[in-house]
Design an enzyme around this catalytic site. Structure first.
Site, PDB file in Angstrom:
ATOM      1  N   LYS A 104      49.463  39.110  41.067  1.00 58.88           N
ATOM      2  CA  LYS A 104      49.443  39.373  39.620  1.00 58.88           C
ATOM      3  C   LYS A 104      49.244  40.867  39.338  1.00 58.88           C
ATOM      4  O   LYS A 104      49.946  41.452  38.521  1.00 58.88           O
ATOM      5  CB  LYS A 104      48.312  38.574  38.934  1.00 58.88           C
ATOM      6  CG  LYS A 104      48.447  37.069  39.069  1.00 58.88           C
ATOM      7  CD  LYS A 104      47.343  36.334  38.335  1.00 58.88           C
ATOM      8  CE  LYS A 104      45.947  36.575  38.864  1.00 58.88           C
ATOM      9  NZ  LYS A 104      45.715  36.096  40.238  1.00 58.88           N
ATOM     10  N   ARG A 146      37.819  30.276  45.967  1.00 59.91           N
ATOM     11  CA  ARG A 146      38.594  30.741  44.804  1.00 59.91           C
ATOM     12  C   ARG A 146      39.897  29.951  44.672  1.00 59.91           C
ATOM     13  O   ARG A 146      40.327  29.612  43.565  1.00 59.91           O
ATOM     14  CB  ARG A 146      38.906  32.233  44.947  1.00 59.91           C
ATOM     15  CG  ARG A 146      37.700  33.115  44.674  1.00 59.91           C
ATOM     16  CD  ARG A 146      37.883  34.516  45.226  1.00 59.91           C
ATOM     17  NE  ARG A 146      38.987  35.224  44.619  1.00 59.91           N
ATOM     18  CZ  ARG A 146      39.575  36.292  45.166  1.00 59.91           C
ATOM     19  NH1 ARG A 146      39.161  36.757  46.326  1.00 59.91           N
ATOM     20  NH2 ARG A 146      40.567  36.874  44.544  1.00 59.91           N
ATOM     21  N   ARG A 188      43.370  43.569  51.853  1.00 63.05           N
ATOM     22  CA  ARG A 188      43.408  44.292  50.578  1.00 63.05           C
ATOM     23  C   ARG A 188      42.275  45.329  50.477  1.00 63.05           C
ATOM     24  O   ARG A 188      41.142  45.069  50.855  1.00 63.05           O
ATOM     25  CB  ARG A 188      43.280  43.305  49.414  1.00 63.05           C
ATOM     26  CG  ARG A 188      43.079  44.028  48.087  1.00 63.05           C
ATOM     27  CD  ARG A 188      43.330  43.163  46.905  1.00 63.05           C
ATOM     28  NE  ARG A 188      42.429  42.030  46.792  1.00 63.05           N
ATOM     29  CZ  ARG A 188      42.550  41.115  45.836  1.00 63.05           C
ATOM     30  NH1 ARG A 188      43.534  41.187  44.960  1.00 63.05           N
ATOM     31  NH2 ARG A 188      41.711  40.114  45.788  1.00 63.05           N
ATOM     32  N   ARG A 236      42.228  31.226  32.282  1.00 69.17           N
ATOM     33  CA  ARG A 236      42.197  30.605  33.595  1.00 69.17           C
ATOM     34  C   ARG A 236      41.736  29.158  33.527  1.00 69.17           C
ATOM     35  O   ARG A 236      41.663  28.486  34.552  1.00 69.17           O
ATOM     36  CB  ARG A 236      41.182  31.384  34.426  1.00 69.17           C
ATOM     37  CG  ARG A 236      41.653  31.885  35.744  1.00 69.17           C
ATOM     38  CD  ARG A 236      40.457  32.629  36.294  1.00 69.17           C
ATOM     39  NE  ARG A 236      40.636  33.124  37.604  1.00 69.17           N
ATOM     40  CZ  ARG A 236      41.056  34.357  37.868  1.00 69.17           C
ATOM     41  NH1 ARG A 236      41.417  35.161  36.904  1.00 69.17           N
ATOM     42  NH2 ARG A 236      41.109  34.742  39.116  1.00 69.17           N
ATOM     43  N   ARG A 238      36.949  44.108  48.309  1.00 70.88           N
ATOM     44  CA  ARG A 238      36.240  43.281  47.335  1.00 70.88           C
ATOM     45  C   ARG A 238      35.345  42.288  48.073  1.00 70.88           C
ATOM     46  O   ARG A 238      35.765  41.679  49.047  1.00 70.88           O
ATOM     47  CB  ARG A 238      37.249  42.541  46.446  1.00 70.88           C
ATOM     48  CG  ARG A 238      37.729  43.401  45.300  1.00 70.88           C
ATOM     49  CD  ARG A 238      38.883  42.803  44.545  1.00 70.88           C
ATOM     50  NE  ARG A 238      38.741  41.399  44.179  1.00 70.88           N
ATOM     51  CZ  ARG A 238      39.607  40.750  43.403  1.00 70.88           C
ATOM     52  NH1 ARG A 238      40.657  41.395  42.905  1.00 70.88           N
ATOM     53  NH2 ARG A 238      39.439  39.477  43.125  1.00 70.88           N
TER      54      ARG A 238
HETATM   55  P1  G5P Z   1      40.615  38.482  39.608  1.00 66.47           P
HETATM   56  O1  G5P Z   1      40.302  39.890  39.865  1.00 66.47           O
HETATM   57  O2  G5P Z   1      41.500  38.123  38.463  1.00 66.47           O
HETATM   58  P2  G5P Z   1      42.196  36.765  41.245  1.00 66.47           P
HETATM   59  O3  G5P Z   1      41.426  35.954  42.199  1.00 66.47           O
HETATM   60  O4  G5P Z   1      42.855  36.042  40.160  1.00 66.47           O
HETATM   61  O5  G5P Z   1      41.160  37.906  40.927  1.00 66.47           O
HETATM   62  P3  G5P Z   1      43.437  38.748  42.647  1.00 66.47           P
HETATM   63  O6  G5P Z   1      42.618  38.469  43.895  1.00 66.47           O
HETATM   64  O7  G5P Z   1      43.138  39.983  41.877  1.00 66.47           O
HETATM   65  O8  G5P Z   1      43.419  37.518  41.760  1.00 66.47           O
HETATM   66  P4  G5P Z   1      46.262  39.185  42.402  1.00 66.47           P
HETATM   67  O9  G5P Z   1      45.996  40.180  41.331  1.00 66.47           O
HETATM   68  O10 G5P Z   1      47.040  37.954  42.068  1.00 66.47           O
HETATM   69  O11 G5P Z   1      44.957  38.746  43.143  1.00 66.47           O
HETATM   70  O12 G5P Z   1      46.989  39.857  43.629  1.00 66.47           O
HETATM   71  P5  G5P Z   1      47.200  41.416  44.035  1.00 66.47           P
HETATM   72  O13 G5P Z   1      45.895  42.135  44.027  1.00 66.47           O
HETATM   73  O14 G5P Z   1      48.350  41.980  43.296  1.00 66.47           O
HETATM   74  O15 G5P Z   1      47.684  41.179  45.550  1.00 66.47           O
HETATM   75  C1  G5P Z   1      46.788  40.708  46.518  1.00 66.47           C
HETATM   76  C2  G5P Z   1      46.956  41.551  47.806  1.00 66.47           C
HETATM   77  O16 G5P Z   1      48.239  41.249  48.375  1.00 66.47           O
HETATM   78  C3  G5P Z   1      46.944  43.081  47.583  1.00 66.47           C
HETATM   79  O17 G5P Z   1      46.331  43.700  48.700  1.00 66.47           O
HETATM   80  C4  G5P Z   1      48.452  43.439  47.512  1.00 66.47           C
HETATM   81  O18 G5P Z   1      48.691  44.793  47.905  1.00 66.47           O
HETATM   82  C5  G5P Z   1      49.013  42.434  48.520  1.00 66.47           C
HETATM   83  N1  G5P Z   1      50.401  42.027  48.311  1.00 66.47           N
HETATM   84  C6  G5P Z   1      51.072  41.841  47.135  1.00 66.47           C
HETATM   85  N2  G5P Z   1      52.333  41.442  47.382  1.00 66.47           N
HETATM   86  C7  G5P Z   1      52.465  41.355  48.741  1.00 66.47           C
HETATM   87  C8  G5P Z   1      53.534  40.999  49.627  1.00 66.47           C
HETATM   88  O19 G5P Z   1      54.652  40.672  49.218  1.00 66.47           O
HETATM   89  N3  G5P Z   1      53.261  41.010  50.964  1.00 66.47           N
HETATM   90  C9  G5P Z   1      52.032  41.389  51.460  1.00 66.47           C
HETATM   91  N4  G5P Z   1      51.841  41.389  52.791  1.00 66.47           N
HETATM   92  N5  G5P Z   1      51.004  41.743  50.666  1.00 66.47           N
HETATM   93  C10 G5P Z   1      51.211  41.726  49.330  1.00 66.47           C
HETATM   94  O20 G5P Z   1      39.281  37.657  39.411  1.00 66.47           O
HETATM   95  C11 G5P Z   1      38.189  37.818  40.296  1.00 66.47           C
HETATM   96  C12 G5P Z   1      37.070  36.879  39.912  1.00 66.47           C
HETATM   97  O21 G5P Z   1      36.644  37.184  38.572  1.00 66.47           O
HETATM   98  C13 G5P Z   1      36.319  36.003  37.857  1.00 66.47           C
HETATM   99  C14 G5P Z   1      36.422  34.859  38.850  1.00 66.47           C
HETATM  100  O22 G5P Z   1      35.174  34.702  39.484  1.00 66.47           O
HETATM  101  C15 G5P Z   1      37.447  35.397  39.862  1.00 66.47           C
HETATM  102  O23 G5P Z   1      37.362  34.790  41.119  1.00 66.47           O
HETATM  103  N6  G5P Z   1      37.254  35.823  36.740  1.00 66.47           N
HETATM  104  C16 G5P Z   1      37.195  34.842  35.821  1.00 66.47           C
HETATM  105  N7  G5P Z   1      36.337  33.815  35.651  1.00 66.47           N
HETATM  106  C17 G5P Z   1      36.557  32.981  34.623  1.00 66.47           C
HETATM  107  N8  G5P Z   1      37.614  33.110  33.781  1.00 66.47           N
HETATM  108  C18 G5P Z   1      38.493  34.135  33.893  1.00 66.47           C
HETATM  109  N9  G5P Z   1      39.526  34.247  33.036  1.00 66.47           N
HETATM  110  C19 G5P Z   1      38.298  35.061  34.959  1.00 66.47           C
HETATM  111  N10 G5P Z   1      38.975  36.157  35.360  1.00 66.47           N
HETATM  112  C20 G5P Z   1      38.330  36.613  36.433  1.00 66.47           C
HETATM  113 MG    MG Z   2      44.231  41.010  40.437  1.00 68.34          MG
END
Ligand code: G5P
Ligand code: MG
Length: 227
Positions: free
Chosen positions: A20, A172, A128, A94, A161
């Site tokens: 995302k 998660r 990451r 979410r 993180r």
């Molecule tokens: P976050 O911060 O919203 P998540 O768990 O939804 O966290 P996250 O982990 O931030 O999502 P993302 O944004 O979907 O993941 O993914 P990203 O960061 O872009 O990519 C992940 C990794 O993969 C990176 O290192 C990237 O470089 C790599 N990557 C991307 N594409 C590729 C690819 O094609 N190949 C490879 N090899 N790598 C790739 O929320 C964190 C916490 O906050 C709370 C919750 O506790 C949550 O767990 N929270 C909420 N709680 C309640 N309600 C809400 N609305 C909440 N929002 C947050």
């Molecule tokens: Mg994110």
């Protein structure tokens, strides 16, 4: 006199690590949209040691979601500062109560859903690294920083993180299955959900780009496909 384009209200959904943040940063490079990440917002509060930040840490470190009332208040408060812009919400809503609360305040035009297999995600998250102050995201294999361990723009140290530990990632993903899958169905029924499936962001991105171009001609494009 020109016609003022209607503001776009968009959401990007997907499991933790589905890309995302990565796709959002490509979208904001190519389209005039403000990006609001709920996770970045919470981590910023944690860094500053605010009341919400202290509370959020206890949930985030366990891989649990922040309570709906706290999260909804925080997100809607932040959105009030963006009323004159088109925006893309990442990580909010979410849960169903969050989606319903958002609906009461704004009409959502489109929802981008990134559908990436869980096995692929688990591998990604352990590689990451982030720059906490800006939310910039790196991956040792996929998009490494120019200098190992340092942010490209500021040269400041990168960190991992806390919630990217393997056992927390599994929690998660489970929370996502239980609480966020119903949100997909909610938007599907409203006819605004567009799902993009795959294992690589570089293959998913051109499809998202093409979709945004055809579906939302009203947003100003800054450039052609920039990764
Ligand atoms: P976050 O911060 O919203 P998540 O768990 O939804 O966290 P996250 O982990 O931030 O999502 P993302 O944004 O979907 O993941 O993914 P990203 O960061 O872009 O990519 C992940 C990794 O993969 C990176 O290192 C990237 O470089 C790599 N990557 C991307 N594409 C590729 C690819 O094609 N190949 C490879 N090899 N790598 C790739 O929320 C964190 C916490 O906050 C709370 C919750 O506790 C949550 O767990 N929270 C909420 N709680 C309640 N309600 C809400 N609305 C909440 N929002 C947050
Ligand atoms: Mg994110």
């Amino acid at each position: 006199m020109g016609v003022t384009p209607r503001l776009l209200r968009a959401v990007i959904l997907g499991a933790p690590g589905s890309g995302k943040g990565t796709v959002s940063s490509r979208i904001t490079k190519n389209f005039e949209l403000k990006h609001l990440s709920s996770g970045d917002l919470l981590r910023d509060n944690m860094l500053r040691g605010t009341e919400i930040g202290v509370l959020a840490k206890t949930f985030i470190d366990q891989g649990k979601l922040i309570p709906d009332d706290v999260m909804t208040r925080l997100a809607l408060h932040e959105l009030k500062t963006l009323t004159q812009y088109s925006w893309l919400l990442d990580g909010f809503p979410r849960t169903l109560p969050q989606a319903e609360a958002l609906d009461r305040a704004y009409r959502i035009d489109l929802v981008i859903n990134l559908n990436v297999p869980f096995e692929v995600i688990k591998q990604r998250l352990t590689a990451r690294w982030i720059h906490p102050a800006s939310g910039r995201v790196y991956n040792i294999e996929f998009n490494p920083p120019k200098t190992m361990g340092r942010d490209d723009m500021t040269g400041e140290p990168l960190v991992q993180r806390e919630d990217d530990r393997p056992e927390t990632v599994i929690k998660r993903l489970k929370a996502y299955e239980d609480q966020t899958q119903p949100v997909l169905e909610y938007y599907q029924k409203k006819g605004v959900l567009e799902t993009f499936s795959g294992t690589e962001t570089n293959k998913i991105w051109p499809c998202v780009y093409a979709f945004l171009q055809t579906k939302v001609p009203q947003i100003n494009q800054k450039a052609s496909v920039t990764p």
